[in-house]
Write a protein that holds these residues in place. Structure first.
Motif, PDB file in Angstrom:
ATOM      1  N   CYS A  65       5.953 -42.174  28.543  1.00  0.00           N
ATOM      2  CA  CYS A  65       6.198 -40.918  27.819  1.00  0.00           C
ATOM      3  C   CYS A  65       7.484 -40.222  28.263  1.00  0.00           C
ATOM      4  CB  CYS A  65       4.999 -39.984  27.908  1.00  0.00           C
ATOM      5  SG  CYS A  65       4.806 -39.057  26.354  1.00  0.00           S
ATOM      6  N   TYR A  86       3.849 -31.713  31.367  1.00  0.00           N
ATOM      7  CA  TYR A  86       5.285 -32.021  31.312  1.00  0.00           C
ATOM      8  C   TYR A  86       6.134 -31.142  32.239  1.00  0.00           C
ATOM      9  CZ  TYR A  86       4.186 -35.248  27.648  1.00  0.00           C
ATOM     10  OH  TYR A  86       3.657 -36.320  26.960  1.00  0.00           O
ATOM     11  N   CYS A 105       5.010 -45.225  24.156  1.00  0.00           N
ATOM     12  CA  CYS A 105       4.108 -44.072  24.296  1.00  0.00           C
ATOM     13  C   CYS A 105       4.220 -43.237  23.024  1.00  0.00           C
ATOM     14  CB  CYS A 105       4.417 -43.319  25.585  1.00  0.00           C
ATOM     15  SG  CYS A 105       2.983 -42.400  26.215  1.00  0.00           S
ATOM     16  N   CYS A 106       4.164 -41.914  23.152  1.00  0.00           N
ATOM     17  CA  CYS A 106       4.016 -41.071  21.964  1.00  0.00           C
ATOM     18  C   CYS A 106       5.058 -41.362  20.884  1.00  0.00           C
ATOM     19  CB  CYS A 106       4.069 -39.609  22.382  1.00  0.00           C
ATOM     20  SG  CYS A 106       2.680 -39.183  23.444  1.00  0.00           S
TER      21      CYS A 106
HETATM   22 ZN   LIG Z   1       3.066 -40.177  25.475  1.00  0.00          ZN
END
Ligand SMILES: [Zn+2]
Length: 365
Positions: free
Chosen positions: A275, A178, A342-343
């Protein structure tokens, strides 16, 4: 090349399998790769639904993924749950499911004491499990056990299996996934050497495409593009980047430059963002559309932020959770073609996205 979906043709024989997948089965030789994804999108009805958060869904089912292997840990400990989560996303309406190989690396498995051969088998196994889930799903559909969330129940919904590849930073599990900051010692060659074997394995695994996910910087995009050419990878790929500010990818490299690398590689059939908080997606789609005509894939996270110290997800500004589905129409109007989560998104998110895209009533609203 063998695509594992191809073997369902005799049992199901929907038109889709004769068009797109017979082309896929021939490999990329002589076929314009973008035609593959465009054919797939047409078969899906113009837009495709991608699955939702995978690792976080395993966690919702009680798995402790606080481990350098993250979701790949479940390839060893809970393959049945991996299959179950794929099935849940298929049942929710996904046209593309992504294998549990995001953080499955030879180097990561070896660090756990596995032999190289065992590591390679597990990477291939991640695709096998996704293909098994698709087979089970299609057989249930053929028997009419499950209702389709949309469309004609007599028509098979096209389903592709994408082999997921997470970044070098995801393997490092040190936050660089990230930040995109790998330091000066990591070169283009370091990244190509790191990814090469896994990409080779996934390319011949029976997956329909490779999903390079959460790409944090330009260097890694370049490494993937060069690998696809050098290794003559004969299945298509998509490149999906992540962003924290809606302008650049997380490293600070411009999204336009990153998308341009993807655009320049013939084997890349879609470019997008994953994400990343939903509130940033619209501007990013517009920036990507300026540099490429390839289909845009977006699968934002739930909009929550992970607090690494407290080891928990926290609400942040903008719409989060299922609420972000209200943005989908806007993203479609901005030019995106593939939509998922995503997450921390769940099968419910995917069900809601599918409804927005394919339910005439909600499109008119
Ligand atoms: Zn993700």
């Amino acid at each position: 090349m063998e695509t594992c979906v191809f073997k369902y043709r005799a049992e199901t024989s929907p038109p889709f399998f004769f068009s797109l997948l017979s082309i896929l089965n021939m490999g990329l030789e002589g076929v314009e790769p973008s035609a593959l994804i465009r054919g797939f999108l047409a078969e899906c009805g113009g837009y495709a639904v991608v699955d939702g958060g995978f690792a976080t869904e395993l966690e919702r089912h009680g798995q402790d993924l606080n481990d350098p292997l993250w979701s790949a840990k479940c390839l060893i400990s809970s393959p049945q749950l991996v299959r179950r989560v794929h099935l849940d996303y298929l049942e929710a309406g996904a046209n593309v499911i992504m294998s549990a190989s995001y953080q499955a690396t030879i180097q990561g498995f070896e660090a756990k004491g596995l032999a190289t051969e065992e590591a390679e088998t597990l990477i291939k196994r991640s695709v096998d499990i996704a293909c098994e889930a698709r087979q089970i799903y299609l057989q249930r559909c053929a028997k009419g056990c499950w209702d389709f969330p949309h469309g004609d129940k007599t028509t098979q919904r096209p389903v592709l299996v994408a082999a997921s590849v997470g970044s070098y930073g995801a393997y490092l599990a040190d936050g660089s996934e990230y930040s995109g900051n790998y330091g000066d010692l990591v070169t283009l060659e370091t990244l190509k050497d790191f990814h090469r074997r896994r990409v080779q394995i996934l390319a011949s695994s029976g997956a329909d495409l490779i999903a390079f996910e959460t790409i944090p910087n330009k260097l890694e995009a370049k490494a993937y593009a060069e690998l696809l050419e050098e290794e003559n990878i004969n299945i298509p790929a998509w490149f999906s980047f992540n962003s924290k500010d809606g302008i650049n990818v997380v490293s600070g490299d411009s999204i336009a430059e990153c998308a341009y690398i993807a655009d320049s590689c013939d084997r890349v059939v879609a470019v997008g963002i994953n994400c990343t908080p939903p509130r940033l997606i619209h501007g990013l789609i517009l920036s990507i559309k300026k540099v490429t005509n390839k289909p845009v894939v977006i699968y934002p996270n739930s909009g929550e932020t992970y607090n690494a110290e407290a080891k928990q997800w926290e609400k942040s500004e903008g719409k989060t959770g299922e609420d972000f589905v209200s943005y989908v129409g806007k993203w479609r109007d901005a030019g995106a073609s593939l939509f998922g989560g995503c997450c921390r998104t769940t099968p419910n998110t995917i069900r809601a996205i599918s409804r927005v895209l394919f339910d005439k009533a909600s499109l008119d609203n």
